[in-house]
Design a protein around this motif. Structure first.
Motif, PDB file in Angstrom:
ATOM      1  N   GLU A  30       9.678   2.135   0.683  1.00 11.35           N
ATOM      2  CA  GLU A  30       9.885   3.469   1.243  1.00 11.35           C
ATOM      3  C   GLU A  30      11.125   3.500   2.127  1.00 11.35           C
ATOM      4  N   GLN A  31      11.347   2.419   2.909  1.00 14.12           N
ATOM      5  CA  GLN A  31      12.510   2.377   3.788  1.00 14.12           C
ATOM      6  C   GLN A  31      13.815   2.312   2.992  1.00 14.12           C
ATOM      7  N   LEU A  32      13.830   1.540   1.905  1.00 10.06           N
ATOM      8  CA  LEU A  32      15.031   1.458   1.066  1.00 10.06           C
ATOM      9  C   LEU A  32      15.337   2.802   0.408  1.00 10.06           C
ATOM     10  N   SER A  33      14.301   3.504  -0.036  1.00 12.40           N
ATOM     11  CA  SER A  33      14.498   4.801  -0.683  1.00 12.40           C
ATOM     12  C   SER A  33      14.994   5.844   0.296  1.00 12.40           C
ATOM     13  N   ILE A  34      14.431   5.857   1.503  1.00 10.36           N
ATOM     14  CA  ILE A  34      14.802   6.859   2.500  1.00 10.36           C
ATOM     15  C   ILE A  34      16.255   6.671   2.940  1.00 10.36           C
ATOM     16  N   GLU A  35      16.657   5.429   3.183  1.00  8.95           N
ATOM     17  CA  GLU A  35      17.997   5.174   3.683  1.00  8.95           C
ATOM     18  C   GLU A  35      19.032   5.081   2.559  1.00  8.95           C
ATOM     19  N   GLY A  36      18.593   5.117   1.297  1.00  5.93           N
ATOM     20  CA  GLY A  36      19.513   5.101   0.168  1.00  5.93           C
ATOM     21  C   GLY A  36      20.291   3.819   0.028  1.00  5.93           C
ATOM     22  N   VAL A  37      19.704   2.730   0.454  1.00  6.34           N
ATOM     23  CA  VAL A  37      20.395   1.442   0.374  1.00  6.34           C
ATOM     24  C   VAL A  37      20.633   1.048  -1.070  1.00  6.34           C
ATOM     25  N   VAL A  38      19.617   1.253  -1.908  1.00  2.78           N
ATOM     26  CA  VAL A  38      19.723   0.889  -3.316  1.00  2.78           C
ATOM     27  C   VAL A  38      18.871   1.853  -4.117  1.00  2.78           C
ATOM     28  N   ASP A  39      19.314   2.124  -5.325  1.00  4.78           N
ATOM     29  CA  ASP A  39      18.581   3.022  -6.210  1.00  4.78           C
ATOM     30  C   ASP A  39      17.798   2.168  -7.202  1.00  4.78           C
ATOM     31  N   LEU A  40      16.497   2.196  -7.078  1.00  5.91           N
ATOM     32  CA  LEU A  40      15.630   1.347  -7.900  1.00  5.91           C
ATOM     33  C   LEU A  40      14.863   2.198  -8.901  1.00  5.91           C
ATOM     34  N   ASP A  41      14.945   1.781 -10.170  1.00  9.70           N
ATOM     35  CA  ASP A  41      14.076   2.438 -11.142  1.00  9.70           C
ATOM     36  C   ASP A  41      12.706   1.759 -11.125  1.00  9.70           C
ATOM     37  N   ASP A  42      11.809   2.236 -11.959  1.00 12.62           N
ATOM     38  CA  ASP A  42      10.441   1.721 -11.960  1.00 12.62           C
ATOM     39  C   ASP A  42      10.382   0.238 -12.294  1.00 12.62           C
ATOM     40  N   GLU A  43      11.231  -0.179 -13.240  1.00 16.61           N
ATOM     41  CA  GLU A  43      11.197  -1.593 -13.641  1.00 16.61           C
ATOM     42  C   GLU A  43      11.646  -2.493 -12.497  1.00 16.61           C
ATOM     43  N   LYS A  44      12.733  -2.082 -11.809  1.00 14.80           N
ATOM     44  CA  LYS A  44      13.222  -2.882 -10.693  1.00 14.80           C
ATOM     45  C   LYS A  44      12.254  -2.850  -9.506  1.00 14.80           C
ATOM     46  N   LYS A  45      11.591  -1.692  -9.300  1.00 13.02           N
ATOM     47  CA  LYS A  45      10.592  -1.615  -8.238  1.00 13.02           C
ATOM     48  C   LYS A  45       9.444  -2.591  -8.514  1.00 13.02           C
ATOM     49  N   ALA A  46       9.000  -2.633  -9.800  1.00  8.44           N
ATOM     50  CA  ALA A  46       7.916  -3.545 -10.157  1.00  8.44           C
ATOM     51  C   ALA A  46       8.328  -4.987  -9.940  1.00  8.44           C
ATOM     52  N   GLN A  47       9.591  -5.316 -10.305  1.00  6.73           N
ATOM     53  CA  GLN A  47      10.071  -6.685 -10.120  1.00  6.73           C
ATOM     54  C   GLN A  47      10.169  -7.027  -8.635  1.00  6.73           C
ATOM     55  N   MET A  48      10.635  -6.058  -7.849  1.00  3.48           N
ATOM     56  CA  MET A  48      10.751  -6.285  -6.404  1.00  3.48           C
ATOM     57  C   MET A  48       9.371  -6.471  -5.768  1.00  3.48           C
ATOM     58  N   VAL A  49       8.446  -5.625  -6.180  1.00  2.00           N
ATOM     59  CA  VAL A  49       7.074  -5.749  -5.650  1.00  2.00           C
ATOM     60  C   VAL A  49       6.509  -7.114  -5.980  1.00  2.00           C
ATOM     61  N   ASN A  50       6.733  -7.561  -7.212  1.00  2.00           N
ATOM     62  CA  ASN A  50       6.221  -8.859  -7.643  1.00  2.00           C
ATOM     63  C   ASN A  50       6.820  -9.986  -6.799  1.00  2.00           C
ATOM     64  N   ASN A  51       8.143  -9.937  -6.599  1.00  2.00           N
ATOM     65  CA  ASN A  51       8.800 -10.994  -5.825  1.00  2.00           C
ATOM     66  C   ASN A  51       8.335 -11.004  -4.371  1.00  2.00           C
ATOM     67  N   LEU A  52       8.244  -9.807  -3.771  1.00  2.00           N
ATOM     68  CA  LEU A  52       7.805  -9.735  -2.372  1.00  2.00           C
ATOM     69  C   LEU A  52       6.356 -10.189  -2.204  1.00  2.00           C
ATOM     70  N   MET A  53       5.500  -9.799  -3.120  1.00  2.25           N
ATOM     71  CA  MET A  53       4.096 -10.207  -3.027  1.00  2.25           C
ATOM     72  C   MET A  53       3.944 -11.715  -3.157  1.00  2.25           C
ATOM     73  N   VAL A  54       4.681 -12.306  -4.091  1.00  2.00           N
ATOM     74  CA  VAL A  54       4.632 -13.767  -4.238  1.00  2.00           C
ATOM     75  C   VAL A  54       5.107 -14.453  -2.967  1.00  2.00           C
ATOM     76  N   ALA A  55       6.189 -13.929  -2.390  1.00  2.00           N
ATOM     77  CA  ALA A  55       6.745 -14.543  -1.186  1.00  2.00           C
ATOM     78  C   ALA A  55       5.814 -14.407   0.012  1.00  2.00           C
ATOM     79  N   LEU A  56       5.147 -13.256   0.134  1.00  2.00           N
ATOM     80  CA  LEU A  56       4.304 -13.000   1.308  1.00  2.00           C
ATOM     81  C   LEU A  56       2.916 -13.611   1.197  1.00  2.00           C
ATOM     82  N   VAL A  57       2.380 -13.630  -0.019  1.00  2.00           N
ATOM     83  CA  VAL A  57       0.999 -14.061  -0.188  1.00  2.00           C
ATOM     84  C   VAL A  57       0.889 -15.563  -0.363  1.00  2.00           C
ATOM     85  N   SER A  58       1.885 -16.187  -0.943  1.00  2.00           N
ATOM     86  CA  SER A  58       1.806 -17.618  -1.213  1.00  2.00           C
ATOM     87  C   SER A  58       1.635 -18.388   0.082  1.00  2.00           C
ATOM     88  N   ASP A  59       0.737 -19.402   0.066  1.00  2.00           N
ATOM     89  CA  ASP A  59       0.500 -20.211   1.258  1.00  2.00           C
ATOM     90  C   ASP A  59       1.437 -21.405   1.326  1.00  2.00           C
TER      91      ASP A  59
END
Length: 288
Positions: free
Chosen positions: A246-275
């Motif tokens: 939401e912060q990236l979209s509001i500030e217009g830092v990068v324009d992400l389509d659905d595929e890139k959003k899904a990839q970003m979500v996947n990468n962030l979740m792996v990074a945050l959840v992994s122990d």
């Protein structure tokens, strides 16, 4: 059998009466020695017997003590007020403590509601409130309290699970010790009313799985704790990823389509959840 008050009078007043009778007996004996009148010796013997009988009527009551009186097998009553008293002569008296008593039950091996073998013990605090029931309605009220308390602990332990793993029950032995203690107190009061005993408090003092299943149950508890911790981590990661997108979209830092959003979500979740530590991969784009 119910508790009732027996006839009593101040012991010092009774002692004064006995003393007067003693003086009268001495006077009659002296008259017999001086005048050798048979009537005086008979009076002396009668007074001496009366004095001996009256002396058996004196008793001392200690604080927080009661004495139960019987005469030739008949229940007469109870004296509970401390002091020096004169009551029915020739009666038998049995002392009953009115002090607060407590005992620790033995460690009992029972099955909980789910059939798991557990070890449980309790501390019971009680006192006698009806000394007549304690003496006449049960053989030995202290032994009766001990036996019935163990029975009550077994009964209560079988009514609840040791632990509430799946939230299937409202109360468990481990997590709701106060509620279980209150139920144990009520159960024991019903059992011990016949002995004239009041249960002041009953609480579980020892609770553990039986040795044969303790190891497996410990693993179960650890697994539950790990799952609860992972849930907290996942919930936090979802909020962080959502906030980042939401912060990236509001500030217009990068324009992400659905595929890139899904990839970003996947990468962030792996990074945050992994122990374990993660090695970041920097995407520099294609060289062609």
């Amino acid at each position: 059998m119910r508790e009732k008050e027996i006839f009593k009078m101040n012991g010092f007043l009774g002692a004064g009466v006995v003393l007067l009778l003693g003086l009268a007996a001495v006077y009659l004996f002296r008259q017999f020695v001086l005048y050798e009148n048979p009537a005086t010796i008979i009076g002396f013997v009668v007074l001496a017997l009366i004095i001996v009988v009256l002396l058996s009527g004196f008793t001392i009551i200690q604080p927080n003590q009661a004495k139960v009186f019987t005469l030739f097998g008949s229940y007469l009553g109870v004296i509970k007020k401390e002091g020096f008293w004169f009551s029915v002569p020739l009666s038998l008296r049995k002392n009953v403590s009115l002090r607060v008593l407590n005992f620790n039950s033995d460690k009992l091996k029972v099955n909980d509601l789910e059939g798991n073998p557990i070890e449980i013990a309790a501390v019971v605090v009680y006192k006698v409130v009806d000394s007549a029931k304690a003496v006449f309605d049960v053989e030995d009220y202290r032994g009766f309290v001990h036996t019935q308390s163990e029975t009550g602990v077994r009964h209560i332990a079988s009514q609840y699970p040791y632990d509430n793993f799946n939230n299937d029950y409202e109360i468990s032995l481990r997590q709701h010790s106060d509620e279980v203690g209150d139920e144990l107190t009520k159960d024991l009061q019903k059992r011990l009313h016949v002995a004239g005993v009041e249960i002041i408090e009953a609480r579980i003092m020892h609770l553990a799985y039986s040795s044969e299943i303790a190891s497996s149950m410990l693993q179960r508890q650890q697994a539950k704790a790990v799952l609860a911790a992972r849930k907290v981590i996942v919930d936090g990661a979802v909020l962080m990823v959502k906030s980042a997108i939401e912060q990236l979209s509001i500030e217009g830092v990068v324009d992400l389509d659905d595929e890139k959003k899904a990839q970003m979500v996947n990468n962030l979740m792996v990074a945050l959840v992994s122990d374990k530590g993660n090695q970041p991969i920097v995407n520099t784009g294609s060289i062609y």
